[in-house]
Motif scaffolding. Structure first.
Motif, PDB file in Angstrom:
ATOM      1  N   CYS A  76       0.855  -1.198   0.000  1.00  0.00           N
ATOM      2  CA  CYS A  76       0.000   0.000   0.000  1.00  0.00           C
ATOM      3  C   CYS A  76       0.888   1.245   0.000  1.00  0.00           C
ATOM      4  O   CYS A  76       1.820   1.343   0.801  1.00  0.00           O
ATOM      5  N   PRO A  77       0.611   2.203  -0.885  1.00  0.00           N
ATOM      6  CA  PRO A  77       1.427   3.431  -0.934  1.00  0.00           C
ATOM      7  C   PRO A  77       1.114   4.366   0.231  1.00  0.00           C
ATOM      8  O   PRO A  77       0.123   4.178   0.944  1.00  0.00           O
ATOM      9  N   ILE A  78       1.942   5.371   0.394  1.00  0.00           N
ATOM     10  CA  ILE A  78       1.713   6.391   1.416  1.00  0.00           C
ATOM     11  C   ILE A  78       0.335   7.012   1.187  1.00  0.00           C
ATOM     12  O   ILE A  78      -0.064   7.261   0.054  1.00  0.00           O
ATOM     13  N   GLY A  96      -8.030  13.918   4.116  1.00  0.00           N
ATOM     14  CA  GLY A  96      -6.755  14.547   3.806  1.00  0.00           C
ATOM     15  C   GLY A  96      -5.606  14.074   4.684  1.00  0.00           C
ATOM     16  O   GLY A  96      -4.553  14.699   4.731  1.00  0.00           O
ATOM     17  N   ARG A  97      -5.791  12.970   5.343  1.00  0.00           N
ATOM     18  CA  ARG A  97      -4.724  12.427   6.191  1.00  0.00           C
ATOM     19  C   ARG A  97      -3.781  11.577   5.358  1.00  0.00           C
ATOM     20  O   ARG A  97      -4.142  11.097   4.292  1.00  0.00           O
ATOM     21  N   LEU A  98      -2.579  11.375   5.862  1.00  0.00           N
ATOM     22  CA  LEU A  98      -1.577  10.553   5.187  1.00  0.00           C
ATOM     23  C   LEU A  98      -0.927   9.608   6.185  1.00  0.00           C
ATOM     24  O   LEU A  98      -0.892   9.887   7.378  1.00  0.00           O
ATOM     25  N   THR A  99      -0.398   8.515   5.677  1.00  0.00           N
ATOM     26  CA  THR A  99       0.423   7.632   6.499  1.00  0.00           C
ATOM     27  C   THR A  99       1.867   8.094   6.378  1.00  0.00           C
ATOM     28  O   THR A  99       2.255   8.706   5.382  1.00  0.00           O
ATOM     29  N   ALA A 100       2.665   7.793   7.391  1.00  0.00           N
ATOM     30  CA  ALA A 100       4.068   8.216   7.387  1.00  0.00           C
ATOM     31  C   ALA A 100       4.910   7.384   6.422  1.00  0.00           C
ATOM     32  O   ALA A 100       5.946   7.842   5.950  1.00  0.00           O
ATOM     33  N   SER A 101       4.453   6.168   6.113  1.00  0.00           N
ATOM     34  CA  SER A 101       5.230   5.303   5.228  1.00  0.00           C
ATOM     35  C   SER A 101       4.289   4.396   4.447  1.00  0.00           C
ATOM     36  O   SER A 101       3.095   4.328   4.720  1.00  0.00           O
ATOM     37  N   GLN A 108      -5.516   4.052  11.992  1.00  0.00           N
ATOM     38  CA  GLN A 108      -4.925   4.939  12.999  1.00  0.00           C
ATOM     39  C   GLN A 108      -3.558   5.465  12.573  1.00  0.00           C
ATOM     40  O   GLN A 108      -3.050   6.412  13.159  1.00  0.00           O
ATOM     41  N   GLU A 109      -2.952   4.839  11.568  1.00  0.00           N
ATOM     42  CA  GLU A 109      -1.667   5.325  11.055  1.00  0.00           C
ATOM     43  C   GLU A 109      -1.841   6.548  10.158  1.00  0.00           C
ATOM     44  O   GLU A 109      -0.867   7.197   9.792  1.00  0.00           O
ATOM     45  N   CYS A 110      -3.079   6.841   9.792  1.00  0.00           N
ATOM     46  CA  CYS A 110      -3.377   8.019   8.975  1.00  0.00           C
ATOM     47  C   CYS A 110      -3.361   9.248   9.890  1.00  0.00           C
ATOM     48  O   CYS A 110      -4.100   9.308  10.867  1.00  0.00           O
TER      49      CYS A 110
END
Length: 126
Positions: A76-78, A96-101, A108-110
């Protein structure tokens, strides 16, 4: 096989008509039954990285397989995540949230991403 005896084709292999020995199912496919004349492609969400398997394995959380017959799961991409096994796509982080990696497995990583504001010096952009 000796002349006149039927060819017994094991699971994970296929026996096309007229061959004298079984062939392993290629990567991205499987042979679940004895005596198969061909192999089946791994379904969406599942992969086979080795030849001659009886079944495909599901992609783990954080990855997906969008096509039939894949030999490896895609990460899965960022900005996206996958929280279940055997997924055919990743979920987009909400609002509009993003994951760090890449390879995130939980919503919850978003995280909210703050926009960088330009530093002004003497009233000019730098």
């Amino acid at each position: 096989c000796p002349e006149g005896l039927p060819l017994i084709c094991p699971k994970g292999q296929y026996c096309p008509e007229g061959v004298s020995s079984p062939h392993p199912c290629p990567t991205g496919s499987f042979g679940a039954d004895h005596g198969g004349e061909n192999c089946s492609l791994c379904p969406i969400g599942y992969v086979s990285s080795q030849a001659g398997v009886e079944s495909c394995v599901p992609c783990t959380p954080g990855s997906f397989a969008a096509s039939f017959g894949q030999t490896a799961c895609d990460i899965c991409p960022i900005g996206m995540y996958s929280d279940q096994f055997g997924q055919d796509q990743c979920l987009i982080c909400p609002g509009g949230r993003l994951t760090a990696s890449s390879g995130s497995t939980l919503s919850q990583e978003c995280r909210l991403v703050r926009q960088a504001t330009p530093v002004l010096q003497n009233g000019e952009d730098r």
